[in-house]
Design an enzyme around this catalytic site. Structure first.
Site, mmCIF file in Angstrom:
data_model
loop_
_atom_site.group_PDB
_atom_site.id
_atom_site.type_symbol
_atom_site.label_atom_id
_atom_site.label_comp_id
_atom_site.label_asym_id
_atom_site.label_seq_id
_atom_site.Cartn_x
_atom_site.Cartn_y
_atom_site.Cartn_z
ATOM 1 C CG HIS A 122 -4.230 50.425 -48.790
ATOM 2 N ND1 HIS A 122 -4.771 49.702 -47.757
ATOM 3 C CD2 HIS A 122 -3.313 49.613 -49.349
ATOM 4 C CE1 HIS A 122 -4.189 48.518 -47.683
ATOM 5 N NE2 HIS A 122 -3.305 48.438 -48.657
ATOM 6 C CG HIS A 154 18.803 52.403 -29.723
ATOM 7 N ND1 HIS A 154 18.595 51.051 -29.929
ATOM 8 C CD2 HIS A 154 19.197 52.542 -28.429
ATOM 9 C CE1 HIS A 154 18.829 50.403 -28.802
ATOM 10 N NE2 HIS A 154 19.202 51.281 -27.870
#
Ligand code: FAD
Ligand code: NAI
EC number: 1.8.1.4
Length: 477
Positions: free
Chosen positions: A333, A456
């Site tokens: 990258h 969550h």
């Protein structure tokens, strides 16, 4: 010899640095050629460089396959899944790896076509400077002469050999051979407990090899935050990787069937170990073989890297260099970001690479990922900082996954609260680190992350909780 072909930009090397530079330059309206010499087993083109052919992609394919195998053997049981008659089909595993590599090679050839990049399969070399540009020869299936104003050198790197122990890829293996062992060795030695040693050591341990890793330095993963490295060392040892630190490697004898390594251990005692195969992963060296840089006076440093400034400019006008062949981390990258930045600079734009926010990932299990400064670096700088950690043990999603090892660690400036570093050892650390990279790129504070709503149950809640822990107010630990 065919007629000279004219381009605005010629890229030498089709790895992540080169092929991305070529595509970006073409997007910006230039006539672009990319030359790459990598051959597949049929002698055809296989662009993508080390990363696609013998690096990132095949290693991750084998890491995934070997992890499935290990889970099927142990972890599934805990989930109430009994696997009867489990066996390893290594030829199929290697075949799948090859398919993944081939798909990536073909994908790049498709992208070249789509973006009108002319691809030349062969070795590119400088023939000389002429008419305010450069002449580049291609030696391959056909021999070509290209004329161009700009050249981007993206010729990558090769594995470093240990003196007296040349790679034969049968017994003494580089990354190339380490990804193609055709039968699981009973006894595998690895010299160098760096990124390749740990990733490839993990693959073959999961598949049944007894793996011994001999590391020269007295500390484990010296570039990693000490707390994270300590935790990782503990976990890898528990998994069965035998890691010996502070080894001084001596004579290595390869008899064609096995290899004997003589070394002094961390107490100075002489040791001798015999292995069926030995992976040597002690770093990589820049590759300028065959580039004929001397023809134009391309400057290399004493270690063989092409000398570049902050903008990837070499000592020659309109000759640029990116990726593993220049200074900086040897990461795909990083090479890509430099490739994009160079193409944009050629177009007169302000290409930019922020070296402070380049993430690192080691794809072991658990994964290790980090961005920014380590705690030991901040101490050495004398910078006042606050630290917050959160263990995956206290994360509901990690418990549901059955993967609770490790932690997230935040380091923030003591006065401004700006995030200085984030370090993770744990499940999906490679994905979780992106949030930290974005936060640091925007110069966020730990309070910013602590106040953002995270889904969550998710592993990313551990990131939020570690940010809360910087101010000693984590909620679930
Ligand atoms: P390369 O990918 O090395 O490409 C250079 C290309 O240029 C090659 O195809 C080469 O054949 C060609 N070439 C060279 N000279 C000439 C010439 N004269 N003419 C024509 N062609 C030429 N990095 C990550 O970020 N993540 C990972 O998970 C990761 N895993 C890795 C695993 C392993 C086992 C290894 C070895 C490396 C890994 N890396 C990883 C590092 C990554 O592969 C390199 O940083 C990246 O490939 C560098 O890209 P590059 O374009 O500079 O060079
Ligand atoms: P490395 O630099 O990661 O590790 C080399 C290790 O070998 C170090 O721990 C070093 O102390 C040790 N060493 C060096 N000389 C030695 C000697 N004579 N005896 C014993 N130990 C010795 O290099 P590695 O693992 O070869 O990988 C090369 C590069 O490829 C990496 O630095 C990284 O840039 C890239 N890579 C990235 C991956 C990723 O991003 N996940 C995966 C694999 C490679």
């Amino acid at each position: 010899m065919s007629d000279t072909k004219k381009f605005d930009v010629v890229v030498i090397g089709g790895g992540p640095g080169g092929y991305i530079a070529a595509i970006r330059a073409a997007q910006l309206g230039f006539q672009v050629a990319c030359i790459d010499e990598w051959k597949n087993e049929k002698g055809g083109p296989a662009p993508g460089g080390t990363c696609t052919n013998v690096g990132c992609i095949p290693s991750k394919a084998l890491l995934q396959s070997s992890e499935h195998f290990e889970h099927a053997g142990h972890a599934f049981k805990e989930h109430g899944i009994d696997v009867a008659g489990l066996s390893l089909n290594l030829p199929q595993m290697l075949k799948r790896k090859k398919t993944v590599v081939d798909q990536n090679n073909q994908g790049i050839l498709f992208l070249f076509k789509k973006n009108k990049v002319s691809f030349f399969h062969g070795r590119g070399s400088f023939a000389g400077a002429a008419d305010g540009g450069y002449t580049i020869n291609v030696a391959g299936a056909s021999n070509e002469t290209l004329q161009t104003k700009h050249v981007v050198v993206a010729t990558g790197s090769n594995a470093r050999e240990l003196p007296g122990a040349p790679f034969d890829e049968k017994v003494i293996l580089s990354n190339d051979g380490a990804l193609a062992i055709d039968a699981v060795p009973a006894n595998l030695g690895v010299i160098g407990a760096g990124v390749i040693g740990l990733e490839m050591g993990s693959v073959w341990r999961r598949l049944g090899a007894k793996v011994t890793v001999l590391e020269g330095l007295p500390t484990f993963l010296g570039a990693v935050d000490e707390q994270i490295a300590k935790e990782a060392h503990k976990l890898f040892t528990k998994q069965g990787l035998a890691i010996s630190l502070g080894c001084k490697i001596g004579k290595i004898t390869n008899d064609g069937k096995s290899v004997t390594v003589e070394y002094a251990d961390d107490k100075g005692a002489e040791q001798k170990a015999v292995f069926d195969k030995l992976i040597i992963s002690i770093g990589r060296v820049p590759n300028t073989i065959g580039l004929n840089g001397d023809a134009v006076g391309l400057k290399l440093d004493e270690r063989g890297f092409v000398v570049v400034d902050d903008e990837c400019k070499t000592n020659l006008p309109n000759v640029w260099a990116v990726g593993d062949v220049v200074r900086g981390p040897m990461l795909a990258h990083k090479a890509e970001e430099e490739g994009v930045a160079v193409a944009e600079r050629i177009a007169g734009q302000h290409g930019h690479v922020n070296f402070n926010t380049i993430p690192w990932v080691i794809y072991t299990s658990p994964e290790i990922a980090w961005v920014g400064k380590t705690e030991q670096a901040l101490k050495a700088e004398g910078r006042a900082y606050k630290a917050g950690t959160f263990p995956f043990m206290a994360n509901g999603r990690a418990r549901a996954l059955g993967d609770t090892s490790g932690m997230v660690k935040f380091l923030a400036d003591a006065t401004t609260d700006e995030i200085l570093g984030v370090h993770i050892v744990g499940p999906m650390a490679s994905e979780l680190i992106s949030e930290a990279v974005v936060a640091m790129e925007f110069r966020a504070s730990s309070e910013d992350i602590a106040r953002i709503c995270h889904a969550h149950p998710s592993l990313s809640e551990a990131t939020k909780e570690a940010a809360l822990a910087v101010d000693k107010r984590s909620l679930n630990f």
